[in-house]
Design a protein around this motif. Structure first.
Motif, PDB file in Angstrom:
ATOM      1  N   VAL A 240       0.407  -1.285   0.106  1.00  0.00           N
ATOM      2  CA  VAL A 240       0.129   0.067  -0.344  1.00  0.00           C
ATOM      3  C   VAL A 240       0.765   1.410  -0.011  1.00  0.00           C
ATOM      4  O   VAL A 240       1.517   1.798   0.691  1.00  0.00           O
ATOM      5  CB  VAL A 240      -1.157   0.170   1.482  1.00  0.00           C
ATOM      6  N   ASP A 241       0.514   2.262  -1.174  1.00  0.00           N
ATOM      7  CA  ASP A 241       1.865   3.223  -1.860  1.00  0.00           C
ATOM      8  C   ASP A 241       1.627   4.306   0.141  1.00  0.00           C
ATOM      9  O   ASP A 241       2.669   4.633   0.248  1.00  0.00           O
ATOM     10  CB  ASP A 241       1.347   4.168  -2.294  1.00  0.00           C
ATOM     11  N   TRP A 242       0.756   4.527   0.302  1.00  0.00           N
ATOM     12  CA  TRP A 242       0.935   5.754   1.232  1.00  0.00           C
ATOM     13  C   TRP A 242       0.854   5.322   2.593  1.00  0.00           C
ATOM     14  O   TRP A 242       0.608   5.644   4.032  1.00  0.00           O
ATOM     15  CB  TRP A 242      -0.732   6.261   1.305  1.00  0.00           C
ATOM     16  N   TRP A 243       0.751   3.414   2.854  1.00  0.00           N
ATOM     17  CA  TRP A 243       0.776   2.904   4.285  1.00  0.00           C
ATOM     18  C   TRP A 243       2.106   3.052   5.365  1.00  0.00           C
ATOM     19  O   TRP A 243       1.320   4.171   6.353  1.00  0.00           O
ATOM     20  CB  TRP A 243       0.758   1.778   4.231  1.00  0.00           C
ATOM     21  N   ASP A 244       3.046   3.633   4.725  1.00  0.00           N
ATOM     22  CA  ASP A 244       4.271   4.068   5.657  1.00  0.00           C
ATOM     23  C   ASP A 244       4.751   5.344   6.280  1.00  0.00           C
ATOM     24  O   ASP A 244       4.446   5.543   6.825  1.00  0.00           O
ATOM     25  CB  ASP A 244       5.342   3.422   4.754  1.00  0.00           C
ATOM     26  N   ASP A 245       3.936   5.953   4.710  1.00  0.00           N
ATOM     27  CA  ASP A 245       4.228   7.953   5.511  1.00  0.00           C
ATOM     28  C   ASP A 245       2.612   7.657   6.465  1.00  0.00           C
ATOM     29  O   ASP A 245       2.921   8.885   7.119  1.00  0.00           O
ATOM     30  CB  ASP A 245       2.875   8.708   4.159  1.00  0.00           C
ATOM     31  N   ALA A 246       1.650   7.257   6.432  1.00  0.00           N
ATOM     32  CA  ALA A 246       0.155   7.595   7.663  1.00  0.00           C
ATOM     33  C   ALA A 246       0.576   6.832   8.550  1.00  0.00           C
ATOM     34  O   ALA A 246       0.012   6.974   9.840  1.00  0.00           O
ATOM     35  CB  ALA A 246      -1.075   6.317   7.215  1.00  0.00           C
ATOM     36  N   MET A 247       1.056   5.452   8.690  1.00  0.00           N
ATOM     37  CA  MET A 247       1.515   5.098   9.514  1.00  0.00           C
ATOM     38  C   MET A 247       2.802   5.576  10.670  1.00  0.00           C
ATOM     39  O   MET A 247       2.708   6.194  11.993  1.00  0.00           O
ATOM     40  CB  MET A 247       2.672   3.807   9.579  1.00  0.00           C
ATOM     41  N   HIS A 248       3.438   6.640   9.449  1.00  0.00           N
ATOM     42  CA  HIS A 248       4.768   7.445  10.622  1.00  0.00           C
ATOM     43  C   HIS A 248       3.918   7.972  11.259  1.00  0.00           C
ATOM     44  O   HIS A 248       4.746   8.888  12.828  1.00  0.00           O
ATOM     45  CB  HIS A 248       5.724   8.266   9.305  1.00  0.00           C
ATOM     46  N   PHE A 249       3.428   8.634  10.423  1.00  0.00           N
ATOM     47  CA  PHE A 249       2.226   9.938  11.198  1.00  0.00           C
ATOM     48  C   PHE A 249       1.314  10.151  12.634  1.00  0.00           C
ATOM     49  O   PHE A 249       1.101  10.201  13.416  1.00  0.00           O
ATOM     50  CB  PHE A 249       1.784  10.857   9.871  1.00  0.00           C
ATOM     51  N   ILE A 250       0.905   8.740  12.453  1.00  0.00           N
ATOM     52  CA  ILE A 250      -0.726   8.588  12.898  1.00  0.00           C
ATOM     53  C   ILE A 250      -0.141   7.891  14.430  1.00  0.00           C
ATOM     54  O   ILE A 250       0.132   8.078  15.459  1.00  0.00           O
ATOM     55  CB  ILE A 250      -1.841   7.595  12.289  1.00  0.00           C
ATOM     56  N   LEU A 251       1.462   6.849  14.203  1.00  0.00           N
ATOM     57  CA  LEU A 251       1.941   6.311  15.319  1.00  0.00           C
ATOM     58  C   LEU A 251       3.116   7.234  16.401  1.00  0.00           C
ATOM     59  O   LEU A 251       2.426   6.811  17.597  1.00  0.00           O
ATOM     60  CB  LEU A 251       3.008   4.879  14.148  1.00  0.00           C
ATOM     61  N   TRP A 252       3.413   7.912  15.275  1.00  0.00           N
ATOM     62  CA  TRP A 252       3.691   8.664  16.036  1.00  0.00           C
ATOM     63  C   TRP A 252       3.521  10.043  17.095  1.00  0.00           C
ATOM     64  O   TRP A 252       3.515  10.283  18.008  1.00  0.00           O
ATOM     65  CB  TRP A 252       5.174   9.417  15.298  1.00  0.00           C
ATOM     66  N   GLY A 253       2.117  10.084  16.965  1.00  0.00           N
ATOM     67  CA  GLY A 253       1.100  10.851  17.206  1.00  0.00           C
ATOM     68  C   GLY A 253       0.749   9.905  18.334  1.00  0.00           C
ATOM     69  O   GLY A 253       0.006  10.641  19.661  1.00  0.00           O
ATOM     70  N   PHE A 254       0.694   8.594  18.379  1.00  0.00           N
ATOM     71  CA  PHE A 254      -0.493   8.334  19.697  1.00  0.00           C
ATOM     72  C   PHE A 254       1.349   8.475  20.395  1.00  0.00           C
ATOM     73  O   PHE A 254       0.825   8.350  21.584  1.00  0.00           O
ATOM     74  CB  PHE A 254      -0.589   6.717  19.197  1.00  0.00           C
ATOM     75  N   LEU A 255       2.294   7.578  19.923  1.00  0.00           N
ATOM     76  CA  LEU A 255       3.474   7.426  21.206  1.00  0.00           C
ATOM     77  C   LEU A 255       3.450   8.781  21.871  1.00  0.00           C
ATOM     78  O   LEU A 255       3.876   8.940  22.962  1.00  0.00           O
ATOM     79  CB  LEU A 255       4.923   7.316  20.274  1.00  0.00           C
ATOM     80  N   THR A 256       3.735   9.699  21.053  1.00  0.00           N
ATOM     81  CA  THR A 256       3.938  11.267  22.187  1.00  0.00           C
ATOM     82  C   THR A 256       2.626  11.502  22.933  1.00  0.00           C
ATOM     83  O   THR A 256       2.605  12.079  23.664  1.00  0.00           O
ATOM     84  CB  THR A 256       3.766  12.641  20.939  1.00  0.00           C
ATOM     85  N   ALA A 257       1.713  11.212  22.018  1.00  0.00           N
ATOM     86  CA  ALA A 257       0.503  11.069  22.913  1.00  0.00           C
ATOM     87  C   ALA A 257       0.505  10.969  24.682  1.00  0.00           C
ATOM     88  O   ALA A 257      -0.014  11.195  26.037  1.00  0.00           O
ATOM     89  CB  ALA A 257      -1.019  11.262  22.786  1.00  0.00           C
ATOM     90  N   GLY A 258       0.664   9.817  24.798  1.00  0.00           N
ATOM     91  CA  GLY A 258       1.264   8.470  25.115  1.00  0.00           C
ATOM     92  C   GLY A 258       2.394   9.149  26.564  1.00  0.00           C
ATOM     93  O   GLY A 258       1.842   9.143  27.525  1.00  0.00           O
ATOM     94  N   VAL A 259       3.367   9.507  25.856  1.00  0.00           N
ATOM     95  CA  VAL A 259       4.106  10.010  26.912  1.00  0.00           C
ATOM     96  C   VAL A 259       3.918  11.165  27.308  1.00  0.00           C
ATOM     97  O   VAL A 259       4.226  10.959  28.628  1.00  0.00           O
ATOM     98  CB  VAL A 259       5.550  10.146  25.936  1.00  0.00           C
ATOM     99  N   LEU A 260       3.478  12.174  26.863  1.00  0.00           N
ATOM    100  CA  LEU A 260       3.405  13.402  27.891  1.00  0.00           C
ATOM    101  C   LEU A 260       2.083  12.837  28.278  1.00  0.00           C
ATOM    102  O   LEU A 260       1.678  13.837  29.626  1.00  0.00           O
ATOM    103  CB  LEU A 260       2.446  14.277  26.729  1.00  0.00           C
ATOM    104  N   LEU A 261       1.084  12.329  28.199  1.00  0.00           N
ATOM    105  CA  LEU A 261      -0.146  11.784  28.793  1.00  0.00           C
ATOM    106  C   LEU A 261       0.179  11.516  30.363  1.00  0.00           C
ATOM    107  O   LEU A 261       0.134  11.685  31.446  1.00  0.00           O
ATOM    108  CB  LEU A 261      -1.285  11.106  28.491  1.00  0.00           C
ATOM    109  N   ALA A 262       1.812  10.374  30.148  1.00  0.00           N
ATOM    110  CA  ALA A 262       1.533   9.709  31.101  1.00  0.00           C
ATOM    111  C   ALA A 262       3.024  10.672  32.294  1.00  0.00           C
ATOM    112  O   ALA A 262       2.694  10.684  33.353  1.00  0.00           O
ATOM    113  CB  ALA A 262       2.669   8.470  30.913  1.00  0.00           C
ATOM    114  N   PHE A 263       3.438  11.482  31.341  1.00  0.00           N
ATOM    115  CA  PHE A 263       5.016  12.189  32.281  1.00  0.00           C
ATOM    116  C   PHE A 263       4.448  13.646  31.882  1.00  0.00           C
ATOM    117  O   PHE A 263       5.770  14.541  33.040  1.00  0.00           O
ATOM    118  CB  PHE A 263       5.828  11.611  31.618  1.00  0.00           C
ATOM    119  N   ALA A 264       4.021  14.123  31.155  1.00  0.00           N
ATOM    120  CA  ALA A 264       4.088  15.573  31.328  1.00  0.00           C
ATOM    121  C   ALA A 264       3.024  15.973  32.033  1.00  0.00           C
ATOM    122  O   ALA A 264       2.249  15.708  32.405  1.00  0.00           O
ATOM    123  CB  ALA A 264       3.921  16.411  29.653  1.00  0.00           C
TER     124      ALA A 264
END
Length: 205
Positions: A108-132
């Protein structure tokens, strides 16, 4: 909404998120175990499978381990375990494995780009929610999100390069792809920080 009703709704929300986080971890470790047993079917063969089998469990368990060792006893408000943050910090590893298992990154051509955008969003939100801290301003929340997201994205891309890209056919397009991945991951992290700030300041009824 009465106090009792609000308490019931909050308890239901916490229960749902807790079960979702636990289910995500069970599925993640199930996929990792199957990758050990049937490496040819894992979708990560030839893509730094050994590194993923080490890094992904650490990524999924770092918050629970931190909580057991430090957070639970140091929580000033005696808060319960941050299940929402835990779910958000588990989903990137799980979704990445599922995407590889179904070969979506290569088909899927767009899958890698979408995952970098979405998954980094999930990870960052989780880290901020836990520690910020909750009282960060919008600007500080954005800076913290950018700082974590950009740094994590760089670490990931460097890890990918040394783990398998430098000796794979992907090396020819690695520079362009890496720049795009870094930009998308950073933008996803920034958006996650801004959304989290808005959620925190919005009154709950």
């Amino acid at each position: 909404m009465t106090t009792m009703t609000a308490t019931t709704v909050a308890a239901t929300r916490v229960s749902w998120v807790r079960y979702a986080a636990l289910a995500a971890k069970v599925l993640l470790f199930g996929l990792l175990l199957s990758a050990l047993i049937w490496p040819d079917l894992s979708g990560i063969k030839g893509k730094a499978s050994t590194a993923r089998l080490v890094v992904y469990p650490i990524g999924a368990m770092i918050l629970p381990l931190w909580w057991l060792a430090y957070g639970r006893t140091k929580s000033k408000l005696h808060q319960s375990f941050p299940w929402t943050a835990d779910l958000l910090m588990t989903l990137p590893w799980l979704i990445d494995l599922i995407g590889n298992r179904f070969n979506l990154f290569d088909t899927v051509d767009w899958w890698d780009d979408a995952m970098h955008f979405i998954l980094w969003g999930f990870l960052t939100a989780g880290v901020l929610l836990a520690f910020a801290p909750r009282n960060l301003s919008r600007g500080l929340t954005a800076f913290v999100a950018l700082g974590f997201g950009a740094t994590a994205a760089v670490v990931w891309e460097v890890g990918e390069y040394f783990a398998f890209i430098h000796s794979s056919p992907e090396l020819q397009s690695a520079y362009t792809d890496t720049l795009g991945d870094l930009a998308l991951g950073t933008l996803g992290a920034l958006l996650a920080g801004l959304i989290l700030y808005q959620v925190r300041v919005t009154p709950r009824h």
